[in-house]
Design a protein around this motif. Structure first.
Motif, PDB file in Angstrom:
ATOM      1  N   SER A   1       0.852  -1.195   0.000  1.00 26.56           N
ATOM      2  CA  SER A   1       0.000   0.000   0.000  1.00 26.56           C
ATOM      3  C   SER A   1       0.885   1.240   0.000  1.00 26.56           C
ATOM      4  O   SER A   1       1.946   1.246   0.644  1.00 26.56           O
TER       5      SER A   1
ATOM      6  N   ILE B   1      -3.292   4.235  -2.296  1.00 31.84           N
ATOM      7  CA  ILE B   1      -3.753   2.932  -2.771  1.00 31.84           C
ATOM      8  C   ILE B   1      -3.548   1.948  -1.630  1.00 31.84           C
ATOM      9  O   ILE B   1      -2.483   1.914  -1.011  1.00 31.84           O
TER      10      ILE B   1
ATOM     11  N   CYS C   1      -3.591  -2.082  -0.847  1.00 26.40           N
ATOM     12  CA  CYS C   1      -3.463  -3.310  -1.611  1.00 26.40           C
ATOM     13  C   CYS C   1      -3.080  -4.444  -0.667  1.00 26.40           C
ATOM     14  O   CYS C   1      -2.337  -4.239   0.293  1.00 26.40           O
TER      15      CYS C   1
ATOM     16  N   LEU D   1      -6.014  -7.698  -4.074  1.00 18.93           N
ATOM     17  CA  LEU D   1      -7.235  -6.894  -3.995  1.00 18.93           C
ATOM     18  C   LEU D   1      -6.816  -5.448  -3.735  1.00 18.93           C
ATOM     19  O   LEU D   1      -6.022  -5.172  -2.835  1.00 18.93           O
ATOM     20  N   ILE D   2      -7.350  -4.561  -4.560  1.00 14.22           N
ATOM     21  CA  ILE D   2      -7.012  -3.145  -4.495  1.00 14.22           C
ATOM     22  C   ILE D   2      -8.204  -2.370  -3.946  1.00 14.22           C
ATOM     23  O   ILE D   2      -9.338  -2.598  -4.350  1.00 14.22           O
ATOM     24  N   HIS D   3      -7.913  -1.456  -3.029  1.00 16.42           N
ATOM     25  CA  HIS D   3      -8.923  -0.576  -2.441  1.00 16.42           C
ATOM     26  C   HIS D   3      -8.403   0.859  -2.476  1.00 16.42           C
ATOM     27  O   HIS D   3      -7.194   1.092  -2.373  1.00 16.42           O
ATOM     28  N   HIS D   4      -9.295   1.779  -2.566  1.00 14.53           N
ATOM     29  CA  HIS D   4      -9.024   3.203  -2.346  1.00 14.53           C
ATOM     30  C   HIS D   4      -7.831   3.753  -3.134  1.00 14.53           C
ATOM     31  O   HIS D   4      -6.969   4.427  -2.576  1.00 14.53           O
TER      32      HIS D   4
ATOM     33  N   HIS E   1      -7.815  -7.878  -8.242  1.00 12.87           N
ATOM     34  CA  HIS E   1      -9.195  -7.462  -8.472  1.00 12.87           C
ATOM     35  C   HIS E   1      -9.473  -6.174  -7.699  1.00 12.87           C
ATOM     36  O   HIS E   1      -8.781  -5.857  -6.729  1.00 12.87           O
ATOM     37  N   LEU E   2     -10.498  -5.467  -8.114  1.00 13.40           N
ATOM     38  CA  LEU E   2     -10.916  -4.252  -7.427  1.00 13.40           C
ATOM     39  C   LEU E   2     -12.394  -4.029  -7.689  1.00 13.40           C
ATOM     40  O   LEU E   2     -12.966  -4.617  -8.614  1.00 13.40           O
TER      41      LEU E   2
ATOM     42  N   TRP F   1     -10.116   3.130 -14.479  1.00 12.92           N
ATOM     43  CA  TRP F   1      -9.880   1.690 -14.495  1.00 12.92           C
ATOM     44  C   TRP F   1     -10.083   1.104 -15.885  1.00 12.92           C
ATOM     45  O   TRP F   1      -9.395   0.148 -16.252  1.00 12.92           O
TER      46      TRP F   1
END
Length: 139
Positions: free
Chosen positions: A48, A61, A63, A71-74, A107-108, A121
């Motif tokens: 991250s 980011i 991760c 998995l990716i967030h924010h 994935h996100l 994206w």
């Protein structure tokens, strides 16, 4: 303005949560509480990142991975700093970290109403329209 990418440390949390809260299209939940983010960062070191411009957190980011898929967030960049490559810099750093861990796909999730996020994206990845998302609450 050019920013520099740094590993996301819990010391960045206050600025990061403020950025997330003021950014349209970002969904926040109890999983974004300080202690949850600290736990995620501890379980997924080096995955991250933040981008800092003039001492402030201008992008993030989050991760992680489960040993099989990332998995990716924010992935968020403050609107005043967008279109300067900061989002791609953050994504590149996270994906390099995943590759180093032996992960070959991430994935996100993006809200359908987040048009800016969807546009980003769609430029950098492949949209999977054949999948359905299901969630189970543990509360």
């Amino acid at each position: 303005m050019s920013g520099t990418v740094h590993e996301f440390k819990i010391e960045h949390y206050d600025q990061a949560i403020a950025l997330w809260k003021r950014t349209p299209g970002i969904g926040l939940s109890s999983a974004d509480a300080h202690e949850c983010i600290a736990g995620s960062l501890g379980r997924n070191p080096g995955l991250s990142f933040v981008v800092r411009i003039d001492g402030i957190v201008a992008g993030t980011i989050l991760c992680g991975h489960d040993g099989r898929r990332g998995l990716i967030h924010h992935l968020v960049v403050d609107p005043q700093f967008r279109r300067a490559g900061h989002g791609r810099m953050l994504l590149t750093a996270a994906l390099e970290g995943l590759r180093a861990e032996g992960i070959d796909k991430a994935h996100l999730l993006v809200f359908r109403s987040n048009l800016d996020g969807l546009a980003f994206w769609r430029r950098v990845s492949v949209e999977r329209v054949e999948l359905a998302l299901f969630s189970i609450s543990m509360k």
